[in-house]
Design a protein around this motif. Sequence first.
Motif, PDB file in Angstrom:
ATOM      1  N   THR A 134     -16.923-123.727-106.730  1.00 34.96           N
ATOM      2  CA  THR A 134     -16.223-124.652-105.855  1.00 34.96           C
ATOM      3  C   THR A 134     -16.484-126.096-106.271  1.00 34.96           C
ATOM      4  O   THR A 134     -17.473-126.396-106.956  1.00 34.96           O
ATOM      5  CB  THR A 134     -16.671-124.466-104.396  1.00 34.96           C
ATOM      6  OG1 THR A 134     -18.081-124.741-104.312  1.00 34.96           O
ATOM      7  CG2 THR A 134     -16.400-123.052-103.926  1.00 34.96           C
ATOM      8  N   MET A 135     -15.596-126.953-105.824  1.00 38.03           N
ATOM      9  CA  MET A 135     -15.778-128.383-106.080  1.00 38.03           C
ATOM     10  C   MET A 135     -16.994-128.923-105.336  1.00 38.03           C
ATOM     11  O   MET A 135     -17.675-129.840-105.827  1.00 38.03           O
ATOM     12  CB  MET A 135     -14.514-129.141-105.659  1.00 38.03           C
ATOM     13  CG  MET A 135     -14.518-130.616-106.002  1.00 38.03           C
ATOM     14  SD  MET A 135     -13.037-131.468-105.439  1.00 38.03           S
ATOM     15  CE  MET A 135     -11.791-130.671-106.440  1.00 38.03           C
ATOM     16  N   GLY A 136     -17.270-128.359-104.160  1.00 30.63           N
ATOM     17  CA  GLY A 136     -18.435-128.820-103.412  1.00 30.63           C
ATOM     18  C   GLY A 136     -19.742-128.557-104.130  1.00 30.63           C
ATOM     19  O   GLY A 136     -20.675-129.369-104.048  1.00 30.63           O
ATOM     20  N   THR A 164      -4.109-124.885-113.558  1.00 29.95           N
ATOM     21  CA  THR A 164      -5.337-124.227-113.105  1.00 29.95           C
ATOM     22  C   THR A 164      -4.977-123.170-112.066  1.00 29.95           C
ATOM     23  O   THR A 164      -4.351-123.485-111.053  1.00 29.95           O
ATOM     24  CB  THR A 164      -6.305-125.240-112.486  1.00 29.95           C
ATOM     25  OG1 THR A 164      -5.619-125.956-111.437  1.00 29.95           O
ATOM     26  CG2 THR A 164      -6.790-126.226-113.524  1.00 29.95           C
ATOM     27  N   PRO A 165      -5.337-121.923-112.285  1.00 23.64           N
ATOM     28  CA  PRO A 165      -5.034-120.884-111.284  1.00 23.64           C
ATOM     29  C   PRO A 165      -5.867-121.092-110.033  1.00 23.64           C
ATOM     30  O   PRO A 165      -6.982-121.634-110.096  1.00 23.64           O
ATOM     31  CB  PRO A 165      -5.414-119.585-112.008  1.00 23.64           C
ATOM     32  CG  PRO A 165      -6.409-119.994-113.036  1.00 23.64           C
ATOM     33  CD  PRO A 165      -6.023-121.387-113.462  1.00 23.64           C
ATOM     34  N   PRO A 166      -5.358-120.695-108.856  1.00 25.67           N
ATOM     35  CA  PRO A 166      -6.133-120.853-107.613  1.00 25.67           C
ATOM     36  C   PRO A 166      -7.378-119.969-107.613  1.00 25.67           C
ATOM     37  O   PRO A 166      -7.415-118.908-108.224  1.00 25.67           O
ATOM     38  CB  PRO A 166      -5.147-120.423-106.520  1.00 25.67           C
ATOM     39  CG  PRO A 166      -4.157-119.555-107.226  1.00 25.67           C
ATOM     40  CD  PRO A 166      -4.045-120.083-108.623  1.00 25.67           C
ATOM     41  N   THR A 167      -8.389-120.446-106.918  1.00 29.36           N
ATOM     42  CA  THR A 167      -9.667-119.728-106.864  1.00 29.36           C
ATOM     43  C   THR A 167      -9.621-118.645-105.787  1.00 29.36           C
ATOM     44  O   THR A 167      -9.152-118.883-104.676  1.00 29.36           O
ATOM     45  CB  THR A 167     -10.802-120.704-106.556  1.00 29.36           C
ATOM     46  OG1 THR A 167     -10.770-121.773-107.507  1.00 29.36           O
ATOM     47  CG2 THR A 167     -12.149-120.018-106.644  1.00 29.36           C
ATOM     48  N   ASP A 168     -10.092-117.460-106.127  1.00 30.73           N
ATOM     49  CA  ASP A 168     -10.201-116.367-105.171  1.00 30.73           C
ATOM     50  C   ASP A 168     -11.525-116.513-104.423  1.00 30.73           C
ATOM     51  O   ASP A 168     -12.605-116.454-105.023  1.00 30.73           O
ATOM     52  CB  ASP A 168     -10.143-115.026-105.904  1.00 30.73           C
ATOM     53  CG  ASP A 168     -10.044-113.855-104.937  1.00 30.73           C
ATOM     54  OD1 ASP A 168      -9.920-114.105-103.725  1.00 30.73           O
ATOM     55  OD2 ASP A 168     -10.093-112.699-105.402  1.00 30.73           O
TER      56      ASP A 168
END
Length: 446
Positions: A134-136, A164-168
């Motif tokens: 995650t970006m956090g 960029t594909p979305p993160t699951d």
Amino acid sequence: MMQPSGPCPECGSSQIVEDSLYSQTQFVCEDCGAVVSEGLLTTTLSEEKHLNEVKFSRLPTEKQPGRGHIQGLQRIRSLCRILRFSSNIEESSEVLFKKAYYHPAFLSTHTEKKEALAGCCVLVACRQNDWPITMGTISYLLQANGEVMHKVYTELIQKLHLETPPTDLTQLIESHCNSFNLSPSSCPDLFSEDTTRLAKRASELLELADETWLVTGRQPVPILTAVTYMSWLSLRPVVSRLNISLINFCKIAKVPVPAPASKRLIELQDVLCKLGQGLPWLRGVKLDRKSVAKYTEDILKHRGILLRQAMRKYEEEWENEQKCSSVSLSDSEEDVQGPPLKKTKLDEPSEGAASGDQDKGVSSNTSGHKGKEVVLNSEKKKSQCPSLFLPPCLQNPHPRREREVVAELDVFGDEEILDSEIDMYIRTPEEVQALCQAQAKLTKSS
């Protein structure tokens, strides 16, 4: 090359010879081995014609990277080593950073954005290589501002045209649960929990949140924190745990509390309360946000049936409300119109008048029916059964978007154009001339 005049500057010897061992000749002192004169090169054709010799130290060299560039690469390598990324992700991050650092959009930005740029490049490389993060997490390790990180990431995607594909989120839940210090050595036994059980229950709750539109368009860290807290409560729903709030839970687990996590928790608890009302053994039991943790396991076990049952019940209640409102409207219309008047012989028209009036009546009735059909069709378009679970953009719509939706619903394409508005639909001089001619013919015929 001219032989230098004078002794060796190091030892004072006059034994200076020409050394042509390498491709570039040098004058070397035989006694001490010092290089008296370095090689001289010519760089351009004009200098070669005029025999202008240039020292090797004055030759143009490749531009050296600046301090910010070097620090950014060091930051990328440190992140990749801390998070134990593969060499492929590290190389991709460095290549992307070199490309983005000298881009006009980032070349003249302030230091805070350049520091966040390194973390954004690592995040892009991870998502392109299907590595869950995650970006956090990256902003926390870099000690960077989350808002600045998000702005730089968005600008990086747009300026460099990256995909960029979305993160699951289900891939992130295990690592997120491991970040909570809930082992018996870190906290009391009453609050400790096995990480494997916690991650399994949290993944089930996350799937339920995804099915009820709680994840769409939301930041991942707050929803992951809310899901982890709810899982911790439901695994051992004793009174001492139920009295622990989200903030105190994060203090016990020694993790920071994201700002919107409390809102995501309330939304998740409301969904569980709606589904819990469908359990047969909970009829008559009043569920609230605090007590719903006791029945979370049963709700997750039968969530498919409970979801369909709750949506079907909601649609039936909405249809009953619509029928009641339509009946009340029809009753009010009858009260306004009053009882029908009795028809006398004096009121009966003649045959010719009757036929003409009947035709008029038929035409007026048909036009009236058409008008009613148009109104009913418009009402059908406007009144569609909403869903029990809605995306965030429909639950709390922006006022401007809400006005646009209302304006779209008010226009059906069958409206007549008024004479005062006809000028708005005319674009070319030929159309203006044709309109003037048509108006002139109408005035002459009248």
